[in-house]
Design a protein around this motif. Structure first.
Motif, mmCIF file in Angstrom:
data_model
loop_
_atom_site.group_PDB
_atom_site.id
_atom_site.type_symbol
_atom_site.label_atom_id
_atom_site.label_comp_id
_atom_site.label_asym_id
_atom_site.label_seq_id
_atom_site.Cartn_x
_atom_site.Cartn_y
_atom_site.Cartn_z
ATOM 1 N N TRP A 34 44.827 48.860 6.507
ATOM 2 C CA TRP A 34 44.579 49.826 5.442
ATOM 3 C C TRP A 34 43.150 49.721 4.922
ATOM 4 C CZ3 TRP A 34 48.145 53.104 2.572
ATOM 5 C CH2 TRP A 34 49.398 53.209 3.178
ATOM 6 N N THR A 37 41.088 47.357 -0.844
ATOM 7 C CA THR A 37 41.839 46.423 -1.698
ATOM 8 C C THR A 37 43.314 46.780 -1.766
ATOM 9 O OG1 THR A 37 41.295 47.761 -3.641
ATOM 10 C CG2 THR A 37 39.811 45.923 -3.104
ATOM 11 N N TYR A 38 43.819 47.488 -0.757
ATOM 12 C CA TYR A 38 45.225 47.880 -0.784
ATOM 13 C C TYR A 38 46.177 46.682 -0.792
ATOM 14 C CZ TYR A 38 44.109 52.791 0.039
ATOM 15 O OH TYR A 38 43.651 54.071 -0.088
ATOM 16 N N TRP A 39 45.713 45.575 -0.273
ATOM 17 C CA TRP A 39 46.592 44.411 -0.151
ATOM 18 C C TRP A 39 46.867 43.738 -1.484
ATOM 19 C CZ3 TRP A 39 44.678 39.614 -1.571
ATOM 20 C CH2 TRP A 39 43.288 39.529 -1.738
ATOM 21 N N ALA A 78 54.391 52.179 -5.588
ATOM 22 C CA ALA A 78 53.732 52.370 -4.296
ATOM 23 C C ALA A 78 53.880 53.806 -3.803
ATOM 24 C CB ALA A 78 54.307 51.395 -3.268
ATOM 25 N N LEU A 83 50.239 53.666 -2.068
ATOM 26 C CA LEU A 83 49.999 52.305 -1.600
ATOM 27 C C LEU A 83 50.934 51.987 -0.434
ATOM 28 C CD1 LEU A 83 49.769 50.557 -5.092
ATOM 29 C CD2 LEU A 83 47.862 51.068 -3.546
#
Length: 373
Positions: A34, A37-39, A78, A83
């Motif tokens: 992805w 900073t999606y994690w 999400a 997300l």
């Protein structure tokens, strides 16, 4: 810290390492696929659920509920924010631990509610993401948690039922022995009372001399009944009610036919224990020797010590068998029966491994001074 507590601490550390590895791996995978900073969101959700799973022993119901609420909120957030779909594999793992432990330990209604909540989270994830690999992973995790939790619950219920049956059998067995003891005392009371009636008119002083004997026999019978009031008689085979050093010697001689030498130490004189105490001494020694024969096939010698002291009697059976990990189930039902019998008389029982190998069974039984005769 006992052995059980140490193993529980080791299990928590191991589970924490597994959670940390899963979270790290998933964070790296999301960062690679992805980008950006999606994690962060997925990692935060996984950490919260993992901490709840590690703290589940505090309260399995509340921690499971909190974990499911966090997961459900994560699904909605999400979906709205675009997300990665939740709960991810790193969060599904501690969720499965929470659901499984709750299903295994909580009352049936609460366990069913937690299982239903876990299924609701899986369905919400499927509604949000569709039939993706993450959805299937969540479904498999939930099915595994429910299955393992249900199986653990059934095994625990079976163990409780067996333990209760063993305890009940022990109570009934001891009641059978006490029936004979009390009947003996009452027979003596009746005989002395009849004799007193026969001589009361001609020799009143002889009649009065029978009263202390009647009182003593009645007091002993009442003391025996008070210790085990409410028990019912059973006709199953049990330890002899009058077991003493002679019966112990016969028991040891039978055991030595298995090829294991036994050193028996008993009081030289008749200690005059109440019959129910003597029968319990016999039963503890018999059960301890049976455990040696079953679980310590490498034992070469056994020491049986019965020691009398003012107000108590101590029984100890020690063997030189293999290390404890290779023998004696931690919750063996023979120990349950011994403990039930000893504690019914107000005594204590300790059983466990000895430093350097071997096993020890030790029981202490109270003997009121006024009953020693």
């Amino acid at each position: 810290m006992g052995v059980t507590d140490r193993w529980a601490a080791v299990a928590r550390v191991g589970l924490g390492l597994v959670f940390a590895a899963a979270i790290t791996f998933q964070a790296a995978a999301l960062a690679a696929s992805w980008g950006g900073t999606y994690w962060w969101f997925d990692c935060g959700v996984s950490v919260v659920v993992a901490l709840l799973a590690l703290a589940r022993r505090w309260h399995r119901g509340w921690t499971a509920t909190a974990g499911l609420v966090v997961a459900l909120v994560a699904v909605l957030v999400a979906d709205r924010a675009g997300l990665p779909h939740e709960p991810g594999p790193a969060a599904a793992l501690p969720l499965a631990v929470l659901v499984g432990s709750a299903v295994a330990a909580l009352p049936i209604a609460a366990a069913g509610a937690v299982a239903a909540g876990g299924l609701a989270v899986v369905m919400a994830a499927g509604w949000s993401a569709g039939l993706t690999a993450v959805t299937w992973w969540n479904l498999v995790a939930w099915l595994t948690a429910a299955g393992v939790g249900g199986a653990s619950r059934a095994i625990a219920a079976r163990r409780r039922a067996t333990t209760e049956r063993i305890r009940q059998d022990e109570r009934l067995d001891l009641a059978r022995e006490l029936h004979d003891v009390v009947a003996h005392h009452i027979t003596g009371i009746v005989v002395q009372a009849q004799a007193a009636q026969l001589v009361s008119d001609r020799r009143p002083e002889r009649a009065r001399q029978s009263l202390p004997g009647i009182e003593s026999a009645g007091a002993e019978a009442l003391a025996a009944m008070r210790r085990l009031v409410g028990l019912l008689r059973d006709d199953s085979d049990g330890a002899p009610a009058s077991a003493g050093p002679e019966q112990l010697a016969e028991l040891v001689a039978r055991f030595e036919r298995h090829g294991v030498a036994v050193a028996l130490r008993v009081p030289d004189d008749d200690p005059g224990w109440p019959p129910e105490v003597a029968g319990t001494v016999y039963r503890v020694v018999r059960e301890a020797l049976t455990n040696v024969a079953r679980h310590a096939t490498g034992a070469r010698s056994v020491a049986v010590t019965v020691a009398a002291a003012p107000g108590s009697v101590t029984v100890e059976v020690v063997d030189d068998g293999p290390p404890a990990r290779a023998r004696h189930p931690r919750r063996g039902y023979g120990l349950v029966g011994m403990r039930e019998r000893v504690e019914a008389l107000g005594g204590t029982l300790a059983a466990g491994p000895r430093p350097g190998g071997g096993w020890s069974v030790s029981a202490v039984l109270p003997v009121p001074a006024r009953e020693c005769r």
